[in-house]
Structure formats: structure tokens, C-alpha cells
Design a protein around this motif. Structure first.
Motif, PDB file in Angstrom:
ATOM      1  N   VAL A   8       0.707  -1.203  -0.202  1.00  0.00           N
ATOM      2  CA  VAL A   8       0.430   0.249  -0.171  1.00  0.00           C
ATOM      3  C   VAL A   8       0.698   1.429   0.222  1.00  0.00           C
ATOM      4  N   SER A   9       0.272   1.994  -1.196  1.00  0.00           N
ATOM      5  CA  SER A   9       1.171   3.053  -1.365  1.00  0.00           C
ATOM      6  C   SER A   9       0.094   4.474  -0.181  1.00  0.00           C
ATOM      7  N   LYS A  10       0.443   4.695   1.001  1.00  0.00           N
ATOM      8  CA  LYS A  10      -0.152   5.526   1.862  1.00  0.00           C
ATOM      9  C   LYS A  10      -0.320   6.847   1.141  1.00  0.00           C
ATOM     10  N   ALA A  11      -0.908   7.869   2.221  1.00  0.00           N
ATOM     11  CA  ALA A  11      -1.199   8.675   1.460  1.00  0.00           C
ATOM     12  C   ALA A  11      -0.515  10.165   2.095  1.00  0.00           C
ATOM     13  N   ASN A  12       0.243  10.686   1.273  1.00  0.00           N
ATOM     14  CA  ASN A  12       1.594  11.501   1.808  1.00  0.00           C
ATOM     15  C   ASN A  12       2.642  11.480   2.039  1.00  0.00           C
ATOM     16  N   GLU A  13       3.018   9.914   1.392  1.00  0.00           N
ATOM     17  CA  GLU A  13       4.577   8.959   1.487  1.00  0.00           C
ATOM     18  C   GLU A  13       4.130   8.684  -0.400  1.00  0.00           C
ATOM     19  N   GLY A  14       5.512   8.789  -0.308  1.00  0.00           N
ATOM     20  CA  GLY A  14       6.251   8.647  -1.558  1.00  0.00           C
ATOM     21  C   GLY A  14       6.985   7.101  -1.004  1.00  0.00           C
ATOM     22  N   MET A  15       7.387   6.052  -2.445  1.00  0.00           N
ATOM     23  CA  MET A  15       8.107   5.771  -2.453  1.00  0.00           C
ATOM     24  C   MET A  15       9.713   5.518  -1.439  1.00  0.00           C
ATOM     25  N   ASP A  16      10.196   4.941  -0.596  1.00  0.00           N
ATOM     26  CA  ASP A  16      11.217   4.928   0.151  1.00  0.00           C
ATOM     27  C   ASP A  16      11.429   6.988   0.602  1.00  0.00           C
ATOM     28  N   GLY A  17      10.339   7.471   1.053  1.00  0.00           N
ATOM     29  CA  GLY A  17      10.020   8.418   1.315  1.00  0.00           C
ATOM     30  C   GLY A  17      10.346   9.745   0.319  1.00  0.00           C
ATOM     31  N   ILE A  18      10.139   9.342  -0.420  1.00  0.00           N
ATOM     32  CA  ILE A  18      11.101  10.252  -1.882  1.00  0.00           C
ATOM     33  C   ILE A  18      10.067  10.968  -2.357  1.00  0.00           C
ATOM     34  N   SER A  19      10.545  12.717  -2.341  1.00  0.00           N
ATOM     35  CA  SER A  19       9.052  13.833  -2.880  1.00  0.00           C
ATOM     36  C   SER A  19      10.390  14.551  -3.189  1.00  0.00           C
ATOM     37  N   TRP A  20      10.180  14.766  -4.357  1.00  0.00           N
ATOM     38  CA  TRP A  20      10.759  15.597  -5.540  1.00  0.00           C
ATOM     39  C   TRP A  20      10.139  17.051  -5.787  1.00  0.00           C
ATOM     40  N   ASN A  21      10.909  18.409  -6.275  1.00  0.00           N
ATOM     41  CA  ASN A  21      11.003  19.225  -6.005  1.00  0.00           C
ATOM     42  C   ASN A  21      11.247  19.452  -7.742  1.00  0.00           C
ATOM     43  N   ILE A  22       9.775  19.219  -8.598  1.00  0.00           N
ATOM     44  CA  ILE A  22      10.264  19.267  -9.857  1.00  0.00           C
ATOM     45  C   ILE A  22       9.658  20.794 -10.699  1.00  0.00           C
ATOM     46  N   LEU A  23      10.260  21.534 -10.571  1.00  0.00           N
ATOM     47  CA  LEU A  23      10.311  23.247 -10.836  1.00  0.00           C
ATOM     48  C   LEU A  23       9.158  24.001 -10.368  1.00  0.00           C
ATOM     49  N   GLY A  24       9.682  23.690  -9.004  1.00  0.00           N
ATOM     50  CA  GLY A  24       8.811  24.203  -8.023  1.00  0.00           C
ATOM     51  C   GLY A  24       7.283  22.972  -8.210  1.00  0.00           C
ATOM     52  N   GLN A  25       6.414  22.021  -8.387  1.00  0.00           N
ATOM     53  CA  GLN A  25       5.974  21.190  -8.327  1.00  0.00           C
ATOM     54  C   GLN A  25       6.495  20.027  -7.208  1.00  0.00           C
ATOM     55  N   THR A  26       5.653  19.719  -6.623  1.00  0.00           N
ATOM     56  CA  THR A  26       5.775  18.652  -5.750  1.00  0.00           C
ATOM     57  C   THR A  26       5.019  17.419  -6.578  1.00  0.00           C
ATOM     58  N   TYR A  27       6.233  16.124  -7.348  1.00  0.00           N
ATOM     59  CA  TYR A  27       6.071  14.433  -7.586  1.00  0.00           C
ATOM     60  C   TYR A  27       6.342  14.125  -5.769  1.00  0.00           C
ATOM     61  N   VAL A  28       5.363  12.893  -5.600  1.00  0.00           N
ATOM     62  CA  VAL A  28       5.858  11.611  -4.643  1.00  0.00           C
ATOM     63  C   VAL A  28       5.279  10.469  -5.218  1.00  0.00           C
ATOM     64  N   PRO A  29       6.372   9.578  -5.756  1.00  0.00           N
ATOM     65  CA  PRO A  29       6.248   8.568  -6.609  1.00  0.00           C
ATOM     66  C   PRO A  29       5.909   7.237  -5.887  1.00  0.00           C
ATOM     67  N   LYS A  30       4.719   6.808  -6.599  1.00  0.00           N
ATOM     68  CA  LYS A  30       3.948   6.075  -5.803  1.00  0.00           C
ATOM     69  C   LYS A  30       3.886   4.748  -5.751  1.00  0.00           C
ATOM     70  N   GLN A  31       4.546   4.383  -7.150  1.00  0.00           N
ATOM     71  CA  GLN A  31       4.813   2.787  -8.336  1.00  0.00           C
ATOM     72  C   GLN A  31       5.437   3.029  -9.131  1.00  0.00           C
ATOM     73  N   HIS A  32       6.154   1.977  -9.568  1.00  0.00           N
ATOM     74  CA  HIS A  32       7.197   2.475 -10.914  1.00  0.00           C
ATOM     75  C   HIS A  32       7.810   0.815 -10.479  1.00  0.00           C
TER      76      HIS A  32
END
Length: 152
Positions: A8-32
Motif C-alpha cells: 500500500v502506498s500511503k497518502a502523503n508518502e512516496g516510495m522510500d520517503g521520496i518527494s521531488w521538487n520538479i521546477l516548483g511542483q511537488t512529485y511523490v512517486p507511488k509505484q514504479h
């Protein structure tokens, strides 16, 4: 390529705690996995992704909160909560938050190709990256940005 793991990918959590700042946007990977890649995105006020093409991937965006103005194959439109954007490979598209509120949505692409690696590379360029660097790095990862309308 990674193999998808069960869980389960929990709300507000990315895989392995990852959160990217992509040119000011926030991307949180959920599945790969080799077959697909998904991430939660927050487009803050004024954020956008300029028109670009994924030559080898189909992309989808499921709207959770807010409104995105979209440019799909040269046609303007918008998407709101509950809407699904279908962005076939090879078709130019751009996404824009022109509202006064954050936009939240779930993206996924199939197949995954090199998009996960691209997001790491863009994150490492920083939120105020030189646009020429963003275009060059993206092209090496199979995402082709289109020139601005005046440059065409």
C-alpha cells in the motif's frame, strides 16, 4: 527495471520517503515497475508543465483537487476533480495551474521508460533550473519539449 512490489502506498508518502521538487511542483512517486510508473503531483499556484511529447509512453492524469488548464494537441481545455486526462504517446500536451489554489492529481505512464530517472535528474537541477538544461536532460530521458510559439 524494477519489479512492482505488493503493498500500500500511503497518502502523503512516496516510495522510500521520496518527494521531488520538479521546477516548483511537488512529485511523490507511488509505484514504479517496467510496465508503469505513477506519482502524486501538487501544482502550486502558477506552476505548469510546458507543451511536450512522450514519444514512447502513454500518460494519464486523474484530477483530485483543483483545476488544470490543458493544451492537448493544440486545443485548449481544462480538467477538474474526477476528470481523467488521456495523453497518448506522440501527442503534444501542456498543463497549467492558472488558479489561486493548489492542484492535486495522480499521474501515471505506461510503460515506465526513463521517467523515474528523469525526475531525479530534474530534482537535482533545482527549482530554478535553466530551461535549456531542463530541455536537454528531458530529451535524454525520452521527453521532448516543444519550442515556445514565438520561437517556431
Amino acid at each position: 527495471m524494477p519489479v512492482m512490489t505488493i503493498g500500500v502506498s500511503k497518502a502523503n508518502e512516496g516510495m522510500d520517503g521520496i518527494s521531488w521538487n520538479i521546477l516548483g511542483q511537488t512529485y511523490v512517486p507511488k509505484q514504479h515497475s517496467e510496465a508503469s510508473f505513477s506519482w502524486h503531483a501538487t501544482f502550486h499556484v502558477g506552476n505548469f508543465v510546458p507543451p511536450h511529447i512522450h514519444p514512447t509512453q502513454d500518460e494519464f492524469v486523474y484530477m483530485l483537487e483543483g483545476r488544470l488548464d490543458v493544451l492537448l494537441d493544440g486545443k485548449e481545455g481544462f480538467a477538474e476533480p474526477g476528470d481523467l486526462l488521456r495523453l497518448p504517446k506522440g501527442i503534444p500536451h501542456g498543463l497549467f495551474n492558472k488558479t489561486q489554489s493548489d492542484v492535486k492529481c495522480l499521474f501515471w505512464v505506461a510503460p515506465a521508460q526513463r521517467l523515474y530517472d528523469l525526475f531525479w535528474a530534474l530534482h537535482n537541477l533545482g527549482p530554478k533550473a535553466d530551461p535549456a538544461d531542463v530541455v536537454a536532460v528531458s530529451a535524454r530521458h525520452e521527453v521532448d519539449f516543444l519550442p515556445p510559439p514565438d520561437a517556431a
